[in-house]
Design an enzyme around this catalytic site. Structure first.
Site, short mmCIF file in Angstrom:
data_model
loop_
_atom_site.label_atom_id
_atom_site.label_comp_id
_atom_site.label_asym_id
_atom_site.label_seq_id
_atom_site.Cartn_x
_atom_site.Cartn_y
_atom_site.Cartn_z
NE ARG A 1 -3.39 2.39 2.67
CZ ARG A 1 -3.25 3.23 3.69
NH1 ARG A 1 -2.52 2.91 4.74
NH2 ARG A 1 -3.85 4.39 3.68
CG HIS B 1 -1.03 8.96 3.57
ND1 HIS B 1 -1.19 7.61 3.77
CD2 HIS B 1 -0.55 9.45 4.73
CE1 HIS B 1 -0.79 7.29 5.01
NE2 HIS B 1 -0.38 8.40 5.60
CD GLU C 1 -4.34 7.34 9.77
OE1 GLU C 1 -3.74 8.38 10.05
OE2 GLU C 1 -4.00 6.22 10.16
CG ASN D 1 -4.99 3.10 8.75
OD1 ASN D 1 -5.12 2.12 8.01
ND2 ASN D 1 -4.55 4.26 8.31
CE1 TYR E 1 0.38 2.50 13.38
CE2 TYR E 1 -1.72 3.43 12.66
CZ TYR E 1 -0.43 3.04 12.38
OH TYR E 1 0.08 3.16 11.12
CD GLU F 1 -1.49 3.83 8.09
OE1 GLU F 1 -1.18 4.25 9.23
OE2 GLU F 1 -1.69 4.58 7.13
O1 IFM Z 1 2.81 7.53 10.01
C1 IFM Z 1 1.43 7.52 10.21
C2 IFM Z 1 0.70 7.35 8.90
O2 IFM Z 1 1.05 8.32 7.97
C3 IFM Z 1 -0.78 7.43 9.12
N1 IFM Z 1 -1.21 6.55 10.16
C4 IFM Z 1 -0.48 6.55 11.40
C5 IFM Z 1 1.00 6.41 11.13
C6 IFM Z 1 1.78 6.43 12.46
O3 IFM Z 1 1.55 7.61 13.16
#
Ligand code: IFM
Length: 451
Positions: free
Chosen positions: A88, A132, A178, A304, A306, A358
């Site tokens: 990606r 992005h 995002e 995404n 985290y 992500e």
């Molecule tokens: O680096 C970023 C990415 O560009 C978008 N999502 C979160 C990642 C980590 O912060």
């Protein structure tokens, strides 16, 4: 799952993921390409933001970054070595249309053309994102960027052109990456380009981003190309710190602003009523018919993931327990939330097939000696999130692929080069790439999972 052996993890999870699951990694143009003014590329809002004193923690910029523009063939070779089945990346709008409207830059398109061909030759499916975060600066100067509705039509034109040129060779095209970050971090919290601090503007921006997404899906679909079309949202599920009414209400609002504000218009054609009420006069102006334009049928949803938000209204706040630790971004490691959240959105929204577009961690990696980078924390993060993902699939969530963020250490926005997310360490002096232990782990895992 506690074994650090990738083969044992793959053996345990292989049947759940199945043979067609896409194993990938992700990057974005502004974070890796460099070549900021090469071959006719226009200035982006991140080029400009980096030039403003005090914006980037280490004072760095993106004019060279990982020099991927000149080294993409080597980077594709790294992906091939990893055994990726998918990659990606994002297309820099100002590289292919320097002013965000009018003339196309053929040299810019040629770069992505070659990248896509190199990926296909390596047996890696290319997945592109259109936005992005690197808006052409000209559109910022002319219209105040996403604050203006003007930008919606510009974006739909750009999307159609990409789909027309590349839509027969791309596995998928995502409109936005995002949008919460573009709107909230860029226009409300002044942490990201263009660095504004105005909540009403941020909410208007979020609406224009969503409308641009919906119009772009339609303009791309009209090209009749086979690439799957979707959007990538960042989801940070909110957990109340205690069972108190105040914490639960605050967590519900956090979820409203981060998750439901984007999911509801895309999948239900409406904004969440409680968030509109909370915003009051800061709510965006929405014209009749906008929500129907936004709620286009999608081929996939990119999520995404985290960390989670741990919401406490106490003073001082109740800290997140962090039993599994925190990343170098200070983000709590809490893989269980991935399972729970995917189950929840499946139940509440019945989305199209999901890709984890992500997931990854910034870590202080240890350079042991030449050729070895020890990052056991990342290996554990990867293993535990893949395990949590498999659990979600077992519970009925339709997940088709996983993209580790990121392939390379790269420019982490306002943190500059101080945070390292990569499977490959990048020495920014020499541009040498070194496979970290996590890259070896992921490679062995993918090999066994695909076998
Ligand atoms: O680096 C970023 C990415 O560009 C978008 N999502 C979160 C990642 C980590 O912060």
């Amino acid at each position: 799952m506690s074994s650090n052996d990738p083969l044992a993890t793959a053996a345990a999870l292989k049947a759940t993921f199945g043979p067609r699951f896409a194993w990938g990694s992700a990057t974005s143009a502004a974070q890796i390409e460099g070549a900021a003014a090469t071959d006719g590329k226009g200035e982006s809002i991140w080029d400009r933001f980096c030039s403003e004193p005090g914006r980037i923690n280490d004072g760095s910029n993106i004019s060279v970054a990982c020099d991927h523009y000149h080294r993409f063939r080597d980077d594709v070779a790294l992906m091939r070595w990893l055994g990726l089945s998918a990659y990606r990346f994002s297309i820099a709008w100002p590289r292919v249309q320097p002013l965000g409207r009018g003339a196309w830059n053929e040299a810019g398109f040629a770069f992505y053309d070659q990248l896509i061909d190199a990926l296909l030759e390596a047996g890696i499916a290319p997945h592109a994102t259109l936005y992005h975060w690197d808006l052409p600066q000209a559109l910022q100067d002319e219209f105040e960027g996403w604050e203006s509705r003007e930008i919606v039509a510009r974006f739909a034109d750009y999307a159609a052109e990409v789909a027309r040129r590349f839509g027969d060779r791309l596995g998928s095209i995502s409109t936005l990456n995002e949008p919460w970050c573009s709107a909230t971090l860029g226009y409300e919290l002044a942490q990201f380009a263009p660095g504004k601090a105005n909540r009403a503007a941020a909410m208007q921006v979020s609406h224009h981003l969503l409308l641009a997404h919906g119009m772009a899906i339609q303009s791309m679909r009209a090209q009749g190309r086979p690439a799957a079309l979707g959007v990538v949202l960042n989801h940070t599920p909110a957990f109340p710190a205690t069972a108190s009414e105040a914490d639960r209400r605050a967590a519900r609002l956090d979820d409203g602003l981060n998750v439901r504000w984007y999911m509801d218009p895309v999948f239900r054609g409406q904004y969440p009523a409680d968030v509109l009420e909370h915003l009051g006069a800061d709510a965006p102006r929405v014209e009749p018919g906008d929500l129907a334009q936004i709620a286009q049928p999608l081929d996939f949803l990119g999520v995404n993931f985290y960390t989670r938000s741990f919401i406490s209204t106490a003073q001082p706040a109740v800290p997140a327990p962090g039993k599994q630790g925190f990343t170098d971004m200070g983000w709590e490691i809490y893989p269980k939330a991935l399972t729970q959240h995917l189950v929840r959105i499946t139940r509440e929204y019945s989305p199209p097939p999901i890709y984890i577009t992500e997931n990854g961690m910034a870590n202080v990696d240890r350079l042991e000696d030449a050729g070895r980078v020890a990052d056991p924390e990342r290996v554990a993060y990867l293993r535990d999130h893949l395990t949590a993902l498999a659990r979600a699939i077992e519970l009925g969530v339709d997940v088709r692929g996983y993209f580790y963020w990121s392939l390379l250490d790269n420019f982490e926005w306002n943190s500059g080069y101080t945070k390292r997310f990569g499977l490959f360490r990048v020495d920014y002096e020499t541009q040498a790439r070194t496979a970290k232990d996590s890259a070896h782990w992921y490679r062995a895992f993918i090999g066994a999972a695909k076998a």
